[in-house]
Design an enzyme around this catalytic site. Structure first.
Site, PDB file in Angstrom:
ATOM      1  CE  LYS A  36      -0.765   0.380   4.792  1.00  0.00           C
ATOM      2  NZ  LYS A  36      -1.234   0.034   5.688  1.00  0.00           N
ATOM      3  NE  ARG A 131      -4.284   1.172  11.744  1.00  0.00           N
ATOM      4  CZ  ARG A 131      -3.766   0.655  10.924  1.00  0.00           C
ATOM      5  NH1 ARG A 131      -3.225   1.804  10.514  1.00  0.00           N
ATOM      6  NH2 ARG A 131      -3.324  -1.214  10.478  1.00  0.00           N
TER       7      ARG A 131
HETATM    8  C1  LIG Z   1       0.048  -0.787   6.720  1.00  0.00           C
HETATM    9  C2  LIG Z   1      -0.131  -1.429   7.283  1.00  0.00           C
HETATM   10  C3  LIG Z   1       0.961  -2.868   7.638  1.00  0.00           C
HETATM   11  C4  LIG Z   1       2.341  -2.774   7.068  1.00  0.00           C
HETATM   12  O1  LIG Z   1       2.899  -1.859   7.709  1.00  0.00           O
HETATM   13  P1  LIG Z   1       4.781  -1.363   7.754  1.00  0.00           P
HETATM   14  O2  LIG Z   1       4.843  -0.005   8.682  1.00  0.00           O
HETATM   15  O3  LIG Z   1       4.763   0.035   6.227  1.00  0.00           O
HETATM   16  O4  LIG Z   1       5.204  -2.355   7.314  1.00  0.00           O
HETATM   17  C5  LIG Z   1       0.952  -3.959   8.727  1.00  0.00           C
HETATM   18  N1  LIG Z   1      -0.834  -4.295   8.564  1.00  0.00           N
HETATM   19  C6  LIG Z   1      -1.392  -3.337   9.048  1.00  0.00           C
HETATM   20  C7  LIG Z   1      -2.906  -3.810   9.108  1.00  0.00           C
HETATM   21  C8  LIG Z   1      -1.047  -2.262   8.011  1.00  0.00           C
HETATM   22  O5  LIG Z   1      -2.294  -1.492   7.882  1.00  0.00           O
END
Ligand SMILES: *Cc1c(COP(=O)(O)O)cnc(C)c1O
Length: 358
Positions: A36, A131
């Protein structure tokens, strides 16, 4: 060539993910590669699908659809807890999803039945970052609720997220609470859960060798680690990974000597702030044709020697180039390294061209 350009080095990202997968596997941990941060470009997804990651993970079902329609073969995980309005697509397209709501699970169970499709749900738990996630004391009620779901909706495990909403870092203590949530679920449903997903990049990669993770943690969901080689939550680079994964390039459209102190009464700038500029006499400054409409300017680090960012408006980035060893001219390209918000914003901007190399 039309600027600005986000130049992405796929070979560097691939080398990062390979290192992460190797290191994690020494600890019995599988890796989901999260796409993402760079808006899931197909060029990257294709490359990742050829590595030893165990799933491609993204926060948007639209991105997962795009990757599947391209023919990319990998298990797909939706890592934003799903909207009820998208459940049909989630069951239809994703293999895994992260869920934190009993009603949503019930709906997913119904859709699995009606579509005659299997799907794996990972229960998200909140260990303090506030969150998404079930609260620790909900474990028993959640587990009872799971008994009513269709076997087509498999509860594959539990997950936790740190460092996102509140910056809370994982610790041995919170890991224990996380494990005990899983064990409570297991004791009610009468079987072991397959996946204990201990978080994202946050602290996990830099602390892997410090024994932060109990043996049952067997999965991590990694984006920033391989995309940028950094861990923003700890404010560090990850020394065994590469940071030269991408550059943002922009073109100089004006170069002129100007005073550093504005002339005239100072009101608010284009974004409602009253700016302050120290009087440093006349200096050479450049205007780059890139602005806040393209990228989160605060997240850029200049790569050309001597370049300093002064400020930016929607479409103009002003740089001080007085101390540059070379005399930059109009039409030249200056380069910047984005941080996570810089990467996110430039990758989503339709005004920034993307080039995938390597
Ligand atoms: C964005 C996200 C990740 C990955 O996070 P990074 O900091 O880019 O490694 C993993 N798990 C969830 C639920 C996320 O929203």
């Amino acid at each position: 060539m039309s600027y600005p350009v986000l130049r992405v080095h796929l070979d560097v990202m691939e080398s990062n993910i390979n290192k992460i997968v190797s290191k994690c596997s020494e600890h019995g941990i599988s890796v989901w590669a999260v796409t993402k941060g760079l808006s899931a470009p197909l060029e990257l997804a294709r490359r990742l699908s050829g590595t030893r990651i165990s799933a491609l993970a993204d926060s948007r079902i639209k991105n997962i659809r795009r990757m599947k329609e391209d023919g990319i073969k990998a298990p797909f995980a939706l890592i934003r807890i799903p909207m009820r309005s998208e459940i049909e697509d989630v069951i239809g397209l994703a293999d895994y999803s992260l869920v934190s709501d009993m009603g949503t699970l019930e709906l997913m169970s119904k859709v699995c039945e009606s579509k005659k499709k299997e799907h794996s749900a990972m229960l998200m738990t909140d260990m303090g970052d506030l969150r998404e996630g079930f609260w620790s004391d909900e474990a028993e009620t959640v587990a009872e609720g799971l008994k009513k779901l269709s076997p087509a909706l498999k509860i594959c495990g539990i997950g936790v997220n740190y460092g996102c909403a509140s910056g809370v870092l994982p610790s041995k203590e919170s890991m224990q609470r996380f494990l005990s949530f899983g064990e409570k679920i297991e004791s009610v449903i009468g079987r072991k859960l397959d996946i204990y997903s201990g978080g994202a990049t946050t602290r996990s990669l830099i602390a892997l060798d410090d024994g932060i993770f109990p043996a049952r943690i067997n999965n991590l969901r990694i984006g920033e680690g391989y995309l940028l080689g950094s861990d923003k939550s700890s404010g560090v680079i990850i020394p065994w990974l590469r940071q030269d994964t991408m550059e943002l390039e922009a073109e100089l459209v004006e170069v002129r000597r100007k005073p550093t102190k504005p002339i005239g009464e100072v009101g608010r700038d284009a974004f409602g702030n009253v700016p302050y500029f120290e009087d440093r006499g006349e200096r050479l400054r450049g205007i780059l044709a890139i602005g806040r409409q393209d990228v989160n300017i605060g997240g850029l680090t200049p790569l050309d020697e001597g370049v300093k960012i002064i400020t930016a408006s929607s479409d103009h980035l002003l740089v001080d180039i007085e101390d540059c060893p070379v005399a930059h001219k109009v039409g030249e390209i200056l380069r910047f390294r984005p941080d996570y918000p810089g990467m996110l914003s430039s990758s989503t901007s339709p005004y920034v061209a993307k080039i995938y190399e390597g």
